[in-house]
Design a protein around this motif. Structure first.
Motif, mmCIF file in Angstrom:
data_model
loop_
_atom_site.group_PDB
_atom_site.id
_atom_site.type_symbol
_atom_site.label_atom_id
_atom_site.label_comp_id
_atom_site.label_asym_id
_atom_site.label_seq_id
_atom_site.Cartn_x
_atom_site.Cartn_y
_atom_site.Cartn_z
ATOM 1 N N SER A 203 0.851 -1.195 0.000
ATOM 2 C CA SER A 203 0.000 0.000 0.000
ATOM 3 C C SER A 203 0.882 1.239 0.000
ATOM 4 N N MET A 204 0.298 2.336 -0.426
ATOM 5 C CA MET A 204 1.006 3.612 -0.465
ATOM 6 C C MET A 204 0.802 4.333 0.868
ATOM 7 N N ILE A 205 1.925 4.798 1.442
ATOM 8 C CA ILE A 205 1.863 5.556 2.683
ATOM 9 C C ILE A 205 2.749 6.783 2.548
ATOM 10 N N LEU A 206 2.613 7.712 3.471
ATOM 11 C CA LEU A 206 3.426 8.924 3.496
ATOM 12 C C LEU A 206 4.497 8.779 4.570
ATOM 13 N N VAL A 207 5.748 9.023 4.157
ATOM 14 C CA VAL A 207 6.874 9.001 5.080
ATOM 15 C C VAL A 207 7.647 10.295 4.862
ATOM 16 N N THR A 213 5.956 2.970 -0.940
ATOM 17 C CA THR A 213 5.169 1.730 -0.959
ATOM 18 C C THR A 213 5.559 0.883 0.252
ATOM 19 N N GLU A 214 4.573 0.647 1.092
ATOM 20 C CA GLU A 214 4.801 -0.259 2.225
ATOM 21 C C GLU A 214 4.393 -1.675 1.810
ATOM 22 N N PHE A 215 5.266 -2.632 2.046
ATOM 23 C CA PHE A 215 4.995 -4.019 1.624
ATOM 24 C C PHE A 215 5.155 -4.970 2.814
ATOM 25 N N GLN A 216 4.530 -6.096 2.646
ATOM 26 C CA GLN A 216 4.610 -7.155 3.661
ATOM 27 C C GLN A 216 4.794 -8.478 2.946
ATOM 28 N N LEU A 217 5.911 -9.155 3.237
ATOM 29 C CA LEU A 217 6.255 -10.419 2.594
ATOM 30 C C LEU A 217 6.258 -11.540 3.637
ATOM 31 N N ASP A 218 5.731 -12.674 3.242
ATOM 32 C CA ASP A 218 5.820 -13.894 4.056
ATOM 33 C C ASP A 218 6.720 -14.893 3.349
ATOM 34 N N ALA A 219 7.593 -15.525 4.097
ATOM 35 C CA ALA A 219 8.529 -16.499 3.521
ATOM 36 C C ALA A 219 8.769 -17.605 4.542
ATOM 37 N N GLN A 220 9.532 -18.584 4.118
ATOM 38 C CA GLN A 220 9.785 -19.762 4.957
ATOM 39 C C GLN A 220 11.246 -20.155 4.845
ATOM 40 N N TYR A 221 11.797 -20.574 5.983
ATOM 41 C CA TYR A 221 13.180 -21.061 5.992
ATOM 42 C C TYR A 221 13.224 -22.483 5.436
#
Length: 239
Positions: A203-207, A213-221
């Motif tokens: 999503s787009m946010i103001l900094v 663009t603020e992102f959120q990733l999920d991953a696995q070891y």
């Protein structure tokens, strides 16, 4: 001419002395008297049966002696091997205890270098104009880690079968270039320590008054191939 014997009995022939009981004559007499064939057969059967009974008696007696010897040897072996079996069971109990301890240590040690590798791979894959705000684990808590280690220690399996548990983690960050986010995901997926990289949301946010663009990733070891791990000696200088 008249002869007069002045020694009485001198002219008599001496009688021969009896040498013993004449068995042959007795049997000949019996043989001449017994002429019934059925009686002869019965006598022969009695003689054969008596011989067979004696033979079986001696055979069974000899077999009984042999079995007694084997029984005595078996009892002696049993007494001798009782101590050996007891020591063997003690050794097996000690071995199982050592295996459980080693499995517990390996279960704990297998998770020791997971996060250093993950942080190193995330830092290496981070593109320019992109920064992270948080990296957190999403599936395993401290209590579950202890329970998994305890279960691995109690598991009766070869010590080389212990594998580190799956670790899911989440990466939250910001970027000013959407192409940098795509490149970041590709670099993470190419890492031998990371798999199943997925974009959860962006999503787009103001900094500081600028849109990012603020992102959120999920991953696995993932457990890497042994060829991807490089060991180097550690040397410390003593002053």
């Amino acid at each position: 001419m008249i002869e007069i014997n002045l020694l009485p009995g001198a002219g008599k022939k001496p009688r021969g002395r009896s040498t013993g009981f004449d068995f042959a004559g007795v049997f000949r007499g019996l043989g001449s008297q017994i002429r019934d064939p059925w009686l002869l057969g019965a006598i022969a059967s009695v003689i054969v049966a008596t011989g067979a009974v004696l033979a079986m008696y001696f055979y069974q007696h000899r077999a009984e002696l042999a079995l007694d010897d084997r029984l005595q040897k078996a009892e002696q072996d049993s007494i001798r091997y009782v101590a050996v079996i007891r020591e063997k069971r003690k050794a097996e109990a000690r071995r199982d205890s050592v295996i459980r301890q080693v499995d517990l240590i390996k279960a704990i040690d297998s998770k020791r270098f997971i996060w250093p590798h993950l942080m190193d791979e995330v830092s290496r894959a981070l593109p320019p104009y992109t920064w992270l705000t948080s990296v957190s684990q999403t599936n395993v808590t401290a209590a579950s880690v202890a329970n998994a280690a305890d279960a691995a220690g109690k598991k009766k399996a070869p010590s080389d079968s212990i594998e580190p548990p799956k670790v899911n983690f989440r990466v939250v960050g910001n970027t000013v270039d959407i192409q940098a986010l795509t490149r970041f995901m590709k670099l993470l997926e190419a890492s031998p320590f990371i798999e199943n990289v997925q974009l959860v949301k962006s999503s787009m946010i103001l900094v500081d008054g600028k849109e990012v663009t603020e992102f959120q990733l999920d991953a696995q070891y993932q457990v890497p191939d042994p060829s991807a791990i490089r060991s180097v000696p550690v040397s410390l200088s003593v002053r």
